[in-house]
Design a protein around this motif. Structure first.
Motif, PDB file in Angstrom:
ATOM      1  N   GLN A 117       0.838  -1.189   0.000  1.00  0.00           N
ATOM      2  CA  GLN A 117       0.000   0.000   0.000  1.00  0.00           C
ATOM      3  C   GLN A 117       0.875   1.242   0.000  1.00  0.00           C
ATOM      4  OE1 GLN A 117      -2.363  -0.510   3.531  1.00  0.00           O
ATOM      5  NE2 GLN A 117      -3.886  -1.786   2.485  1.00  0.00           N
ATOM      6  N   SER A 118       0.368   2.338  -0.537  1.00  0.00           N
ATOM      7  CA  SER A 118       1.121   3.577  -0.615  1.00  0.00           C
ATOM      8  C   SER A 118       0.281   4.740  -0.111  1.00  0.00           C
ATOM      9  CB  SER A 118       1.562   3.841  -2.057  1.00  0.00           C
ATOM     10  OG  SER A 118       2.182   5.105  -2.181  1.00  0.00           O
ATOM     11  N   MET A 119       0.955   5.744   0.434  1.00  0.00           N
ATOM     12  CA  MET A 119       0.271   6.966   0.851  1.00  0.00           C
ATOM     13  C   MET A 119       0.423   8.064  -0.198  1.00  0.00           C
ATOM     14  SD  MET A 119       1.360   7.089   4.874  1.00  0.00           S
ATOM     15  CE  MET A 119       0.363   8.562   5.168  1.00  0.00           C
ATOM     16  N   THR A 120       1.056   7.734  -1.343  1.00  0.00           N
ATOM     17  CA  THR A 120       1.378   8.774  -2.330  1.00  0.00           C
ATOM     18  C   THR A 120       0.758   8.503  -3.695  1.00  0.00           C
ATOM     19  OG1 THR A 120       3.431   7.628  -2.931  1.00  0.00           O
ATOM     20  CG2 THR A 120       3.563   9.268  -1.167  1.00  0.00           C
ATOM     21  N   LYS A 121      -0.353   7.789  -3.732  1.00  0.00           N
ATOM     22  CA  LYS A 121      -0.968   7.455  -5.004  1.00  0.00           C
ATOM     23  C   LYS A 121      -1.317   8.720  -5.796  1.00  0.00           C
ATOM     24  CE  LYS A 121      -1.009   2.947  -4.864  1.00  0.00           C
ATOM     25  NZ  LYS A 121      -0.156   2.184  -5.799  1.00  0.00           N
ATOM     26  N   GLY A 122      -0.950   8.694  -7.087  1.00  0.00           N
ATOM     27  CA  GLY A 122      -1.288   9.800  -7.962  1.00  0.00           C
ATOM     28  C   GLY A 122      -0.415  11.022  -7.797  1.00  0.00           C
ATOM     29  N   SER A 123       0.733  10.880  -7.135  1.00  0.00           N
ATOM     30  CA  SER A 123       1.589  12.035  -6.899  1.00  0.00           C
ATOM     31  C   SER A 123       3.059  11.634  -7.021  1.00  0.00           C
ATOM     32  CB  SER A 123       1.302  12.613  -5.512  1.00  0.00           C
ATOM     33  OG  SER A 123       1.580  11.654  -4.511  1.00  0.00           O
ATOM     34  N   ASN A 145      30.514  14.131 -17.839  1.00  0.00           N
ATOM     35  CA  ASN A 145      30.074  14.939 -16.689  1.00  0.00           C
ATOM     36  C   ASN A 145      28.551  15.114 -16.639  1.00  0.00           C
ATOM     37  OD1 ASN A 145      32.807  15.396 -15.904  1.00  0.00           O
ATOM     38  ND2 ASN A 145      32.958  16.971 -17.491  1.00  0.00           N
ATOM     39  N   VAL A 146      27.844  13.993 -16.634  1.00  0.00           N
ATOM     40  CA  VAL A 146      26.385  14.022 -16.567  1.00  0.00           C
ATOM     41  C   VAL A 146      25.898  13.197 -15.381  1.00  0.00           C
ATOM     42  CG1 VAL A 146      25.963  14.471 -19.007  1.00  0.00           C
ATOM     43  CG2 VAL A 146      26.247  12.110 -18.225  1.00  0.00           C
ATOM     44  N   ALA A 147      24.645  13.392 -15.037  1.00  0.00           N
ATOM     45  CA  ALA A 147      23.993  12.641 -13.965  1.00  0.00           C
ATOM     46  C   ALA A 147      22.526  12.470 -14.339  1.00  0.00           C
ATOM     47  CB  ALA A 147      24.131  13.379 -12.638  1.00  0.00           C
ATOM     48  N   ILE A 148      21.833  11.598 -13.615  1.00  0.00           N
ATOM     49  CA  ILE A 148      20.417  11.354 -13.879  1.00  0.00           C
ATOM     50  C   ILE A 148      19.587  11.775 -12.676  1.00  0.00           C
ATOM     51  CG2 ILE A 148      18.635   9.613 -14.325  1.00  0.00           C
ATOM     52  CD1 ILE A 148      20.759   7.960 -15.774  1.00  0.00           C
ATOM     53  N   MET A 149      18.591  12.611 -12.923  1.00  0.00           N
ATOM     54  CA  MET A 149      17.594  12.930 -11.906  1.00  0.00           C
ATOM     55  C   MET A 149      16.324  12.164 -12.248  1.00  0.00           C
ATOM     56  SD  MET A 149      15.647  16.493 -10.873  1.00  0.00           S
ATOM     57  CE  MET A 149      14.676  16.487 -12.400  1.00  0.00           C
ATOM     58  N   SER A 150      15.828  11.408 -11.284  1.00  0.00           N
ATOM     59  CA  SER A 150      14.593  10.648 -11.478  1.00  0.00           C
ATOM     60  C   SER A 150      13.507  11.188 -10.560  1.00  0.00           C
ATOM     61  CB  SER A 150      14.814   9.157 -11.180  1.00  0.00           C
ATOM     62  OG  SER A 150      15.784   8.598 -12.041  1.00  0.00           O
ATOM     63  N   VAL A 151      12.348  11.459 -11.133  1.00  0.00           N
ATOM     64  CA  VAL A 151      11.176  11.860 -10.361  1.00  0.00           C
ATOM     65  C   VAL A 151      10.283  10.625 -10.296  1.00  0.00           C
ATOM     66  CG1 VAL A 151       9.236  13.459 -10.184  1.00  0.00           C
ATOM     67  CG2 VAL A 151      11.399  14.225 -11.204  1.00  0.00           C
ATOM     68  N   VAL A 152      10.146  10.048  -9.099  1.00  0.00           N
ATOM     69  CA  VAL A 152       9.482   8.760  -8.930  1.00  0.00           C
ATOM     70  C   VAL A 152       8.125   8.945  -8.260  1.00  0.00           C
ATOM     71  CG1 VAL A 152       9.662   6.461  -7.890  1.00  0.00           C
ATOM     72  CG2 VAL A 152      11.724   7.615  -8.727  1.00  0.00           C
ATOM     73  N   GLY A 153       7.122   8.232  -8.760  1.00  0.00           N
ATOM     74  CA  GLY A 153       5.791   8.268  -8.162  1.00  0.00           C
ATOM     75  C   GLY A 153       4.745   7.781  -9.134  1.00  0.00           C
ATOM     76  N   SER A 154       3.580   7.487  -8.622  1.00  0.00           N
ATOM     77  CA  SER A 154       2.517   6.931  -9.466  1.00  0.00           C
ATOM     78  C   SER A 154       1.827   7.992 -10.310  1.00  0.00           C
ATOM     79  CB  SER A 154       1.479   6.211  -8.592  1.00  0.00           C
ATOM     80  OG  SER A 154       0.915   7.113  -7.649  1.00  0.00           O
ATOM     81  N   GLY A 155       2.183   9.262 -10.108  1.00  0.00           N
ATOM     82  CA  GLY A 155       1.511  10.331 -10.852  1.00  0.00           C
ATOM     83  C   GLY A 155       2.337  10.953 -11.949  1.00  0.00           C
ATOM     84  N   VAL A 156       3.390  10.251 -12.415  1.00  0.00           N
ATOM     85  CA  VAL A 156       4.337  10.883 -13.339  1.00  0.00           C
ATOM     86  C   VAL A 156       4.154  10.486 -14.804  1.00  0.00           C
ATOM     87  CG1 VAL A 156       6.051  11.059 -11.500  1.00  0.00           C
ATOM     88  CG2 VAL A 156       6.121   9.108 -13.063  1.00  0.00           C
ATOM     89  N   SER A 157       3.115   9.769 -15.141  1.00  0.00           N
ATOM     90  CA  SER A 157       2.955   9.277 -16.509  1.00  0.00           C
ATOM     91  C   SER A 157       2.834  10.428 -17.500  1.00  0.00           C
ATOM     92  CB  SER A 157       1.723   8.370 -16.616  1.00  0.00           C
ATOM     93  OG  SER A 157       0.566   9.062 -16.207  1.00  0.00           O
ATOM     94  N   ILE A 158       3.216  10.149 -18.750  1.00  0.00           N
ATOM     95  CA  ILE A 158       3.175  11.156 -19.811  1.00  0.00           C
ATOM     96  C   ILE A 158       1.748  11.657 -19.999  1.00  0.00           C
ATOM     97  CG2 ILE A 158       3.445  11.500 -22.305  1.00  0.00           C
ATOM     98  CD1 ILE A 158       5.811   9.657 -22.240  1.00  0.00           C
ATOM     99  N   GLY A 159       1.615  12.965 -20.159  1.00  0.00           N
ATOM    100  CA  GLY A 159       0.307  13.564 -20.338  1.00  0.00           C
ATOM    101  C   GLY A 159      -0.297  14.076 -19.046  1.00  0.00           C
TER     102      GLY A 159
END
Length: 211
Positions: free
Chosen positions: A64-70, A143-157
């Protein structure tokens, strides 16, 4: 919500689900061991993250998650070797070669035979050694790095996706590649910008909250 060594205003997450935790681990979150999460998910066992020194229990990983859709977390990964490559064989054949070499892409953006491929620094020599055998042209993006934004609300559109892109654009941050799945948006950006842009994005989703 982030590595406090990178973002001082990071907040403790009370509860996240297994899939979010796996995505965070795959994106470079160091407090999560991917194999442990996979085993816990397989056996439906709650996983507690805490300190072995103090006994303090923090985030609970469960079904279960407390962050659904965000947004759940902002993950910064500096252990990145990035390449622009042109393949001399088919994409699926190249996937088979990576599997055989046990190379796990962190980000792979493919357009026909041309692509941007990101792997761990430990695997960079394996990619370079494929030049001429199955890679016809190769150029390292340094000289690059990756930033990831993780969560169930990140889908395209969705609104989250657009908001993050607008934040990066408005702060004039170069972006070499973007990759999106159901639980994460990954941005390949200059290494010396990773802390500032991660802080900006974190502030927009977590530190702007009232109360």
């Amino acid at each position: 919500t982030a590595d406090p060594r990178v973002i001082s205003t990071a907040k403790r997450i009370d509860k996240i689900d297994f899939d979010e935790a796996l995505e965070m681990a795959a994106s470079g979150a160091q407090m999560l061991q991917r194999t442990s999460v996979e085993i816990a998910k397989q056996h439906k066992v709650k996983l507690s993250l805490g300190s072995s020194f103090s006994g303090y229990i923090g985030t609970i990983v469960t079904d279960q998650s407390m962050t659904k859709g965000s947004v759940t977390s902002i993950v910064s990964d500096k252990d990145v070797a990035a390449f622009r490559i042109s393949l001399s064989n088919k994409v699926l054949d190249f996937v088979g070669i990576l599997n055989k070499l046990k190379v796990h892409p962190k980000l792979w953006q493919v357009v026909e035979s041309n692509s941007i491929l990101c792997v761990s620094k430990a695997d960079s020599d394996k990619i370079v050694q494929l030049h001429e055998s199955c890679i016809s042209d190769i150029e390292q993006i340094k000289n690059v790095a990756i930033m990831s934004v993780v969560g169930s609300g990140v889908s395209i559109g969705g609104g989250v996706n657009s908001q993050v892109v607008d934040l990066i654009k408005s702060n004039n941050i170069d972006c070499f590649a973007i990759q999106n799945n159901d639980l994460a948006i990954k941005f390949l950006i200059p290494r010396d910008e990773i802390e500032s842009v991660s802080t900006i994005v974190h502030m927009a989703f977590f530190n702007s909250e009232k109360g």
